[in-house]
Motif scaffolding. Structure first.
Motif, PDB file in Angstrom:
ATOM      1  N   LYS A   9     -19.600 -23.341   1.096  1.00  0.00           N
ATOM      2  CA  LYS A   9     -20.488 -23.659  -0.015  1.00  0.00           C
ATOM      3  C   LYS A   9     -21.162 -22.424  -0.619  1.00  0.00           C
ATOM      4  N   VAL A  10     -20.373 -21.385  -0.826  1.00  0.00           N
ATOM      5  CA  VAL A  10     -20.863 -20.159  -1.448  1.00  0.00           C
ATOM      6  C   VAL A  10     -19.997 -19.850  -2.660  1.00  0.00           C
ATOM      7  N   GLN A  11     -20.649 -19.548  -3.775  1.00  0.00           N
ATOM      8  CA  GLN A  11     -19.958 -19.054  -4.962  1.00  0.00           C
ATOM      9  C   GLN A  11     -20.273 -17.564  -5.062  1.00  0.00           C
ATOM     10  N   TYR A  12     -19.247 -16.750  -5.199  1.00  0.00           N
ATOM     11  CA  TYR A  12     -19.403 -15.299  -5.138  1.00  0.00           C
ATOM     12  C   TYR A  12     -19.028 -14.654  -6.462  1.00  0.00           C
ATOM     13  N   PHE A  13     -19.902 -13.774  -6.928  1.00  0.00           N
ATOM     14  CA  PHE A  13     -19.659 -13.032  -8.159  1.00  0.00           C
ATOM     15  C   PHE A  13     -19.631 -11.555  -7.820  1.00  0.00           C
ATOM     16  N   TYR A  14     -18.467 -10.977  -7.947  1.00  0.00           N
ATOM     17  CA  TYR A  14     -18.244  -9.582  -7.604  1.00  0.00           C
ATOM     18  C   TYR A  14     -18.440  -8.731  -8.855  1.00  0.00           C
ATOM     19  N   GLU A  15     -19.572  -8.067  -8.946  1.00  0.00           N
ATOM     20  CA  GLU A  15     -19.877  -7.148 -10.038  1.00  0.00           C
ATOM     21  C   GLU A  15     -19.575  -7.743 -11.419  1.00  0.00           C
ATOM     22  N   PRO A  16     -20.196  -8.860 -11.765  1.00  0.00           N
ATOM     23  CA  PRO A  16     -19.932  -9.447 -13.087  1.00  0.00           C
ATOM     24  C   PRO A  16     -20.313  -8.474 -14.201  1.00  0.00           C
ATOM     25  N   GLU A  17     -19.350  -8.155 -15.047  1.00  0.00           N
ATOM     26  CA  GLU A  17     -19.498  -7.086 -16.037  1.00  0.00           C
ATOM     27  C   GLU A  17     -20.649  -7.302 -16.999  1.00  0.00           C
ATOM     28  N   THR A  18     -20.867  -8.508 -17.454  1.00  0.00           N
ATOM     29  CA  THR A  18     -21.885  -8.762 -18.465  1.00  0.00           C
ATOM     30  C   THR A  18     -23.298  -8.646 -17.898  1.00  0.00           C
ATOM     31  N   ILE A  40     -24.413 -12.768  -5.848  1.00  0.00           N
ATOM     32  CA  ILE A  40     -24.051 -11.866  -6.942  1.00  0.00           C
ATOM     33  C   ILE A  40     -24.132 -10.438  -6.423  1.00  0.00           C
ATOM     34  N   LYS A  41     -22.984  -9.778  -6.370  1.00  0.00           N
ATOM     35  CA  LYS A  41     -22.925  -8.403  -5.863  1.00  0.00           C
ATOM     36  C   LYS A  41     -23.010  -7.436  -7.036  1.00  0.00           C
ATOM     37  N   LEU A  42     -24.069  -6.620  -7.037  1.00  0.00           N
ATOM     38  CA  LEU A  42     -24.289  -5.645  -8.101  1.00  0.00           C
ATOM     39  C   LEU A  42     -24.754  -4.327  -7.488  1.00  0.00           C
ATOM     40  N   PRO A  43     -23.833  -3.421  -7.160  1.00  0.00           N
ATOM     41  CA  PRO A  43     -24.265  -2.145  -6.588  1.00  0.00           C
ATOM     42  C   PRO A  43     -24.903  -1.243  -7.648  1.00  0.00           C
ATOM     43  N   ASN A  44     -25.684  -0.286  -7.179  1.00  0.00           N
ATOM     44  CA  ASN A  44     -26.315   0.732  -8.031  1.00  0.00           C
ATOM     45  C   ASN A  44     -27.333   0.190  -9.028  1.00  0.00           C
ATOM     46  N   LEU A  45     -27.824  -1.013  -8.806  1.00  0.00           N
ATOM     47  CA  LEU A  45     -28.815  -1.595  -9.715  1.00  0.00           C
ATOM     48  C   LEU A  45     -30.069  -2.009  -8.942  1.00  0.00           C
ATOM     49  N   VAL A  61     -26.749  -9.031  -3.802  1.00  0.00           N
ATOM     50  CA  VAL A  61     -26.369  -7.997  -2.845  1.00  0.00           C
ATOM     51  C   VAL A  61     -26.279  -6.700  -3.625  1.00  0.00           C
ATOM     52  N   THR A  62     -27.077  -5.723  -3.218  1.00  0.00           N
ATOM     53  CA  THR A  62     -27.093  -4.447  -3.928  1.00  0.00           C
ATOM     54  C   THR A  62     -27.285  -3.297  -2.953  1.00  0.00           C
ATOM     55  N   GLY A  63     -27.063  -2.123  -3.429  1.00  0.00           N
ATOM     56  CA  GLY A  63     -27.190  -0.897  -2.656  1.00  0.00           C
ATOM     57  C   GLY A  63     -26.432   0.181  -3.409  1.00  0.00           C
TER      58      GLY A  63
END
Length: 158
Positions: free
Chosen positions: A42-51, A131-136, A22-24
């Motif tokens: 059955k969803v695993q969510y990663f909120y802006e994982p730093e690495t 995996i939520k990664l905004p601005n990428l 998920v990005t934007g």
């Protein structure tokens, strides 16, 4: 002795088919959409994982094989394996990624009863990985080239 254990190809393929980015741009609603999807079963969510950020930016700086090794090790072993074992639960109530914003305590308890082994081909069952990664946006599109099985949701707020 090899420190990195190779994941069986059929398990890796199952995982890859279940990865959704998920990005934007910032403030576009990526957190809202990410939390909504994360609340599903059955969803695993990663909120802006730093690495993830530095690994994505390393792609243009190091050779392809080295980058793939770093990326795969982080994605499958550090992020996904540890999450599916419930080792990555955020209990900080002030965070946007607070686990109980989108998962019930009962769901977590049930997940803890399951034995999870990333290398057990016979019993492997993969959750959806969000995996939520905004601005990428451009970096995520490069990942899509790296693995066409990844799915991407782009959030555009007008």
């Amino acid at each position: 002795m090899n420190a990195l254990v190779t994941i069986p190809k059929n398990i890796k393929k199952k995982i890859d088919k279940n990865i959704l980015f998920v990005t934007g741009s910032c403030r576009s609603g990526t957190s809202l959409i990410g939390n909504l999807i994360a609340s599903c079963d059955k969803v695993q969510y990663f909120y802006e994982p730093e690495t993830f950020w530095p690994i994505l930016f390393l792609k243009k700086k190091i050779n392809s094989n080295s980058w793939k090794l770093i990326f795969d090790t982080y994605l499958y072993h550090e992020l996904i394996k540890n999450s599916l074992c419930n080792r990555r639960i955020n209990l900080n109530t002030k965070d946007e990624s607070y686990t109980f914003k989108y998962k019930s305590r009962d769901t977590i308890r049930k997940e803890n009863l399951k034995k999870f082994d990333l290398l057990d081909e016979k019993n492997f069952n993969c959750s959806k990985i969000v995996i939520k990664l905004p601005n990428l946006i451009s970096e995520i599109m490069e990942l899509k080239k790296y693995n066409s099985n990844y799915k991407v949701i782009f959030i555009d707020r007008d």
